[in-house]
Design a protein around this motif. Structure first.
Motif, PDB file in Angstrom:
ATOM      1  N   ARG A  99      -7.666   3.669  -6.658  1.00  0.00           N
ATOM      2  CA  ARG A  99      -7.181   3.509  -5.289  1.00  0.00           C
ATOM      3  C   ARG A  99      -8.296   2.952  -4.415  1.00  0.00           C
ATOM      4  O   ARG A  99      -9.463   3.325  -4.583  1.00  0.00           O
ATOM      5  CB  ARG A  99      -6.695   4.849  -4.737  1.00  0.00           C
ATOM      6  N   ASN A 159      -5.602   4.922 -12.761  1.00  0.00           N
ATOM      7  CA  ASN A 159      -5.059   4.565 -11.464  1.00  0.00           C
ATOM      8  C   ASN A 159      -6.216   4.580 -10.470  1.00  0.00           C
ATOM      9  O   ASN A 159      -6.755   5.635 -10.158  1.00  0.00           O
ATOM     10  CB  ASN A 159      -3.967   5.559 -11.061  1.00  0.00           C
ATOM     11  N   ASP A 177       0.833  -1.200   0.000  1.00  0.00           N
ATOM     12  CA  ASP A 177       0.000   0.000   0.000  1.00  0.00           C
ATOM     13  C   ASP A 177       0.868   1.250   0.000  1.00  0.00           C
ATOM     14  O   ASP A 177       2.056   1.194   0.287  1.00  0.00           O
ATOM     15  CB  ASP A 177      -0.916   0.001   1.227  1.00  0.00           C
ATOM     16  N   GLU A 232      -3.523   3.037   1.181  1.00  0.00           N
ATOM     17  CA  GLU A 232      -4.371   2.778   0.014  1.00  0.00           C
ATOM     18  C   GLU A 232      -3.672   1.802  -0.923  1.00  0.00           C
ATOM     19  O   GLU A 232      -2.451   1.823  -1.065  1.00  0.00           O
ATOM     20  CB  GLU A 232      -4.696   4.075  -0.731  1.00  0.00           C
ATOM     21  N   TYR A 233      -4.471   0.969  -1.565  1.00  0.00           N
ATOM     22  CA  TYR A 233      -3.966  -0.045  -2.485  1.00  0.00           C
ATOM     23  C   TYR A 233      -4.330   0.363  -3.905  1.00  0.00           C
ATOM     24  O   TYR A 233      -5.462   0.748  -4.172  1.00  0.00           O
ATOM     25  CB  TYR A 233      -4.567  -1.411  -2.143  1.00  0.00           C
ATOM     26  N   ALA A 234      -3.361   0.282  -4.795  1.00  0.00           N
ATOM     27  CA  ALA A 234      -3.560   0.755  -6.166  1.00  0.00           C
ATOM     28  C   ALA A 234      -3.779  -0.404  -7.137  1.00  0.00           C
ATOM     29  O   ALA A 234      -3.212  -1.481  -6.980  1.00  0.00           O
ATOM     30  CB  ALA A 234      -2.352   1.567  -6.615  1.00  0.00           C
TER      31      ALA A 234
END
Length: 152
Positions: free
Chosen positions: A66, A64, A47, A51-53
């Motif tokens: 999130r 992109n 992350d 947040e994970y992309a």
């Protein structure tokens, strides 16, 4: 979770020898992403600020996405989506947001289609160049659907 990420990175390192690592220069001398990068989505390992992309590439655009994840309930929710225009140069693909100057340049370092992707991101900003002279590298795993890697 940290052990599983370490295992993924170790596996990625071992697989790198079998993956595509060509320079991807088109006939006009400009960089192009390798074939297979536009298939599906690429979920980033780890992350950034919680947040994970997840990214994907279509034509001259990259999206992109999130996500925030809840490990207890094994759920996630999308928090943001940014769309960038990709402009090829001799050194990579510049990321341009709306009408702003290029934010950074991306290069696919390693791609194993429908398995994993390693991207390098470099920056034109002098301060960022001093802090990150080699840029940043990100590891992504393929996913056919828009889904982050935060839920195991």
């Amino acid at each position: 979770m940290k052990k599983s990420i370490l295992a993924l990175i170790t596996a990625t390192s071992l697989l790198t020898a079998c993956a595509t690592t060509s320079q991807n220069v088109s006939s006009d001398g400009l960089y192009s992403f390798p074939e297979g990068i536009e298939d599906g989505y690429w979920a980033m390992v780890g992350d950034v600020d919680g947040e994970y992309a997840v990214i994907n590439f279509k034509g001259n655009l990259t999206h992109n996405y999130r996500f925030k994840c809840n490990a207890e309930t094994k759920t996630y929710r999308q928090t943001e989506k940014e769309t960038y225009t990709l402009k090829p140069t001799t050194n990579g693909m510049q990321l341009v947001y709306k009408n702003e100057p290029a934010f950074s340049t991306l290069k696919a370092i390693t791609l194993e289609p429908k398995k994993f992707l390693i991207m390098q991101q470099t920056f034109p900003d002098k301060e960022l160049q001093e802090l990150l002279p080699d840029g940043l590298e990100f590891v992504y795993f393929y996913t056919p659907t828009l889904k982050p890697l935060c839920i195991s």
